[in-house]
Motif scaffolding. Structure first.
Motif, PDB file in Angstrom:
ATOM      1  N   UNK A  68       0.825  -1.210   0.000  1.00  0.00           N
ATOM      2  CA  UNK A  68       0.000   0.000   0.000  1.00  0.00           C
ATOM      3  C   UNK A  68       0.863   1.267   0.000  1.00  0.00           C
ATOM      4  N   UNK A  69       1.964   1.241   0.747  1.00  0.00           N
ATOM      5  CA  UNK A  69       2.837   2.414   0.803  1.00  0.00           C
ATOM      6  C   UNK A  69       3.485   2.689  -0.548  1.00  0.00           C
ATOM      7  N   UNK A  70       3.688   1.648  -1.340  1.00  0.00           N
ATOM      8  CA  UNK A  70       4.262   1.843  -2.674  1.00  0.00           C
ATOM      9  C   UNK A  70       3.339   2.641  -3.580  1.00  0.00           C
ATOM     10  N   UNK A  71       2.053   2.657  -3.252  1.00  0.00           N
ATOM     11  CA  UNK A  71       1.091   3.474  -3.993  1.00  0.00           C
ATOM     12  C   UNK A  71       0.853   4.835  -3.319  1.00  0.00           C
ATOM     13  N   UNK A  72       1.584   5.093  -2.254  1.00  0.00           N
ATOM     14  CA  UNK A  72       1.444   6.356  -1.548  1.00  0.00           C
ATOM     15  C   UNK A  72       0.226   6.433  -0.665  1.00  0.00           C
ATOM     16  N   UNK A  73      -0.314   5.267  -0.273  1.00  0.00           N
ATOM     17  CA  UNK A  73      -1.531   5.232   0.527  1.00  0.00           C
ATOM     18  C   UNK A  73      -1.197   5.307   2.015  1.00  0.00           C
ATOM     19  N   UNK A  74      -1.879   6.178   2.730  1.00  0.00           N
ATOM     20  CA  UNK A  74      -1.737   6.266   4.180  1.00  0.00           C
ATOM     21  C   UNK A  74      -2.322   5.006   4.809  1.00  0.00           C
ATOM     22  N   UNK A  75      -1.598   4.425   5.778  1.00  0.00           N
ATOM     23  CA  UNK A  75      -2.031   3.176   6.398  1.00  0.00           C
ATOM     24  C   UNK A  75      -2.104   3.339   7.914  1.00  0.00           C
ATOM     25  N   UNK A  76      -3.159   2.804   8.496  1.00  0.00           N
ATOM     26  CA  UNK A  76      -3.306   2.817   9.954  1.00  0.00           C
ATOM     27  C   UNK A  76      -3.549   1.410  10.472  1.00  0.00           C
ATOM     28  N   UNK A  77      -3.379   1.229  11.780  1.00  0.00           N
ATOM     29  CA  UNK A  77      -3.529  -0.087  12.406  1.00  0.00           C
ATOM     30  C   UNK A  77      -3.980   0.098  13.845  1.00  0.00           C
ATOM     31  N   UNK A  78      -4.337  -1.008  14.483  1.00  0.00           N
ATOM     32  CA  UNK A  78      -4.863  -0.975  15.847  1.00  0.00           C
ATOM     33  C   UNK A  78      -3.913  -1.660  16.828  1.00  0.00           C
ATOM     34  N   UNK A  79      -3.905  -1.130  18.055  1.00  0.00           N
ATOM     35  CA  UNK A  79      -3.220  -1.766  19.170  1.00  0.00           C
ATOM     36  C   UNK A  79      -4.245  -1.980  20.282  1.00  0.00           C
ATOM     37  N   UNK A  80      -3.993  -2.933  21.191  1.00  0.00           N
ATOM     38  CA  UNK A  80      -4.952  -3.188  22.267  1.00  0.00           C
ATOM     39  C   UNK A  80      -4.685  -2.331  23.493  1.00  0.00           C
ATOM     40  N   UNK A  81      -5.665  -2.252  24.356  1.00  0.00           N
ATOM     41  CA  UNK A  81      -5.470  -1.741  25.722  1.00  0.00           C
ATOM     42  C   UNK A  81      -5.336  -2.942  26.636  1.00  0.00           C
ATOM     43  N   UNK A  82      -4.563  -2.798  27.691  1.00  0.00           N
ATOM     44  CA  UNK A  82      -4.485  -3.849  28.705  1.00  0.00           C
ATOM     45  C   UNK A  82      -5.313  -3.486  29.932  1.00  0.00           C
ATOM     46  N   UNK A  83      -6.008  -2.355  29.866  1.00  0.00           N
ATOM     47  CA  UNK A  83      -6.803  -1.869  31.007  1.00  0.00           C
ATOM     48  C   UNK A  83      -8.294  -1.966  30.721  1.00  0.00           C
ATOM     49  N   UNK A  84      -8.728  -1.361  29.607  1.00  0.00           N
ATOM     50  CA  UNK A  84     -10.136  -1.385  29.251  1.00  0.00           C
ATOM     51  C   UNK A  84     -10.337  -2.140  27.959  1.00  0.00           C
ATOM     52  N   UNK A  85     -10.904  -3.328  28.049  1.00  0.00           N
ATOM     53  CA  UNK A  85     -11.061  -4.154  26.859  1.00  0.00           C
ATOM     54  C   UNK A  85     -12.526  -4.267  26.473  1.00  0.00           C
ATOM     55  N   UNK A  86     -12.759  -4.360  25.176  1.00  0.00           N
ATOM     56  CA  UNK A  86     -14.113  -4.419  24.657  1.00  0.00           C
ATOM     57  C   UNK A  86     -14.613  -5.866  24.606  1.00  0.00           C
TER      58      UNK A  86
END
Length: 360
Positions: A168-186
């Motif tokens: 995706x970065x090779x096309x210049x696309x901004x990329x995001x991702x998720x990290x967990x919480x260790x305190x408040x979990x869904x």
């Protein structure tokens, strides 16, 4: 680096608690929010809550990403050529998780409202990106966001994550991702909401450092709610230019050695060794000699400082990449915790790094 939180409607997440969470996050400098329309389809009350969340976050000048489906479009009165309903709500990005093909994405990417169109970074293929371009999609207005994975052992491997992100970065696309919480979990599983599986039970600041130092991710969201203030602050303080490592000091480390260890930063030498990381700026003219102390076997991930026996090398700090024998000229002054070792590979030649004492 843009840092975001996730806010959910329904279940235990009432409007008041969500607004308080948004207030805290905004005051700390969090700039983005992820929420879900798809999760509240079929529940009119929760749908209204989701809309209130978006409007309130917008008042805080935060950028809002929400996942959508064709059903959401129908419910809000939007269509591929008219995203006005999302604009009026204050939505910054719509994440097209399912139900949209390349032609649809291309059409939406040309909207007049500047709303970013977000594709699923975890599942998109290069062929699909090429099809979006064939349909004259505005690639500058297309973003990508990885999934989060509530079920244990279903998160992405590091290699798969890197492969997709690099494409995706090779096309210049901004990329995001998720990290967990260790305190408040869904719920309903309460097992964390990471993108990468090995982040699931990791402190969020370490998971975020792993993503930040890789230099491919543009935004990081806490998948869980509610993350603690301490977790938010830790992630927000990350400096992408300096790899930060926790160290547990050995006993009887001298003041001179502490001054060397906790320098504002170190720089890995350009002529890097496969055995050690060498600080290129720790060898200075010290007012007193560094005496031999704790000259024991240098286990992998030990931190060492050369003592007076090394002559002009006295004061050189090193991190051991491969276990080495003891040397009466080398003091073992500390070790990195196991969690931090994944960050060592980011200290490439010329890269800055620094130490913080384990546990703060």
């Amino acid at each position: 680096m843009n840092i975001g939180i996730s806010v959910f409607a329904g279940d235990k997440y009432d409007v008041k608690s969500n607004m308080e969470y948004i207030d805290i996050a905004s005051s700390l400098g969090v700039s983005r929010i992820f929420t879900s329309f798809n999760a509240v389809m079929g529940n009119e009350t929760d749908l209204k809550y989701a809309m209130e969340i978006i409007k309130y976050a917008r008042l805080k000048n935060m950028n809002i990403m929400t996942d959508v489906s064709p059903k959401v479009f129908s419910l809000l009165g939007a269509d591929l050529k008219d995203l006005a309903p999302f604009y009026r709500l204050g939505t910054s990005y719509i994440r097209c998780d399912y139900g949209f093909d390349a032609m649809n994405i291309a059409e939406m990417s040309k909207n007049d409202y500047g709303i970013g169109i977000v594709i699923n970074a975890s599942t998109v293929t290069q062929k699909e990106i090429e099809e979006i371009l064939i349909y004259a999609g505005n690639i500058k207005n297309i973003k990508a966001c990885h999934n989060f994975y509530p079920h244990p052992y279903t998160g992405l491997s590091c290699s798969f994550f890197n492969e997709k992100t690099k494409m995706l970065k090779e096309y210049g696309v901004e990329v995001s991702a998720f990290i967990p919480s260790q305190v408040g979990r869904r719920g309903p599983l309460y097992e964390g909401l990471p993108t990468i599986e090995y982040h699931r039970n990791m402190k969020p600041v370490l998971a975020a450092r792993d993503l930040v130092y890789g230099n491919m991710i543009d935004a990081i969201y806490f998948g869980d709610a509610y993350a603690s203030t301490e977790e938010l602050e830790g992630v927000l303080k990350i400096d992408p230019d300096v790899v930060e490592l926790e160290i547990e000091l050995t006993k009887n480390v001298s003041n001179i050695e502490k001054n060397i260890i906790f320098s504002p930063y170190h720089i890995n030498r350009l002529d890097a060794s496969e055995y050690i990381v060498r600080s290129g700026n720790s060898r200075l003219e010290w007012p007193e000699k560094i005496l031999p102390s704790n000259c024991i076997e240098r286990n992998k991930y030990a931190v060492t400082i050369d003592n007076k026996g090394m002559g002009r090398y006295m004061g050189e700090l090193q991190i051991v990449r491969q276990s080495l024998p003891s040397d009466p000229r080398v003091n073992v002054v500390g070790t990195m915790g196991n969690e931090n070792t994944l960050l060592l590979d980011y200290i490439q030649p010329g890269r800055k790094f620094k130490f913080i004492r384990k546990g703060g």
